[in-house]
Enzyme design. Structure first.
Site: not given
Length: 337
Positions: A57, A234, A236, A310-311
């Site tokens: 990225h 998040f 998922d 979360d990470y």
């Protein structure tokens, strides 16, 4: 309040967890995971993870960095496959990292993929080329990805001078305000449902968009949010797998049987909403327990917010992938995660 008449994610998750019939949260599992994470905090290992993917990225100084994050999170959904043979990979990367690799390659090849003037009109042929994988395996929900690029691209052009930077400026360093802007103006981020006659929201992709900006820019500049702690985890399909692994949540026999047989859960079904809602609430409870444990320890550690938790859990799953294989995860076809 983010959207009128709809409970925001933290309130939605509490409402869901108190009424869930197929998913339960367990105190002993929360304690076990809390101790695991407290050890990580003491060892300075509970930070934004170094995933070793900087090469796929742009850096934060790229002139279109904010729009890069927006495009990636617009397309950040549904990477799972029924088998490893069908898995979409790009330069050896899987899932989200394969998406980053494909879009970074597109930039290097001269495709203007961060510009809504380009992707609002992108053709299936163009996106097929950009998202080409290492094998014949294709990214899931390809037509939906074309559609969401057209949708968000046109909205940015019509309302925001062709850049997501304007949305971030309007938010004025508020994570919740940016979340509100995103879900009110970009329908494909509107991750909502009805549970027990109550309108609820989970907002996985909208919230991860905010948190990814915070992460990408190290909490400064475009990523500075004064209320980032109000964002939830998040919801998922992978983080719940870790929560089951630690005994934080458990599934009814009927639901576990469905997951073990790889039965698809319908997006917006009670079982699917319960898995995701209970996962969010479990992380909120975990954050509270960590805060209490840190205070009790007398040590001057920062309490990790839900994004960091979360990470950590998401990366834990990747690091312990073999151990996780015995725990089935729910599979849902949809654009929300």
């Amino acid at each position: 309040m983010v959207r009128s008449g709809i409970l925001p994610p933290a309130e939605s998750s509490k409402f869901i967890s108190e009424r869930a019939e197929n998913v339960k949260i367990h105190e002993d599992g929360l304690d076990k995971l809390c101790q695991e994470m407290f050890s990580a905090i003491k060892d300075n290992k509970l930070q934004i993870p170094d995933t070793g993917t900087d090469a796929i990225h742009p850096n934060k100084d790229h002139p279109r960095a904010v729009d890069w994050v927006f495009v990636v999170d617009t397309l950040n959904f549904c990477f799972w496959s029924q088998s490893k043979e069908e898995q979409w990979t790009v330069n050896g990367h899987t899932g989200y990292f394969a998406l980053e690799a494909a879009l970074h390659r597109a930039i290097q090849e001269g495709h203007d993929i961060t510009n809504p003037e380009y992707y609002s009109k992108i053709t299936e042929e163009q996106l097929t080329h950009i998202l080409r994988g290492d094998t014949s395996a294709k990214i899931p929900l390809f037509k939906e990805r074309v559609s969401v690029l057209h949708e968000v691209g046109n909205i940015l052009i019509e309302k925001y001078d062709g850049t997501f930077e304007k949305c971030v400026k309007e938010a004025n360093k508020s994570a919740i305000k940016l979340l509100e802007i995103v879900v009110n103006n970009f329908p494909c981020f509107r991750d909502e449902g009805v549970y027990k006659n109550q309108r609820v929201s989970l907002y996985k992709r909208a919230q991860i968009l905010v948190a990814d900006l915070w992460n990408f820019f190290d909490g400064t500049g475009w990523g500075e949010f004064n209320d980032i702690d109000k964002i939830t985890m998040f919801a998922d399909y992978r983080v719940p797998q870790v929560l089951v692994y630690f005994g934080v949540i458990s599934y009814s026999d009927e639901l576990m049987d469905k997951l073990s047989k790889d039965n698809l859960l319908v997006s917006g079904s009670e079982e699917e909403i319960e898995i995701r809602g209970c996962s969010i609430h479990a992380v909120e409870l975990l954050k509270l327990k960590l805060s209490q444990l840190i205070k009790k320890s007398g040590q001057n550690f920062d309490v990790p917010n839900s994004s960091l938790i979360d990470y950590y859990l998401w990366c834990y799953r990747r690091k312990h992938a073999k151990e996780m294989e015995k725990i089935p995860y729910h599979k849902t076809l949809g654009i929300f995660y």
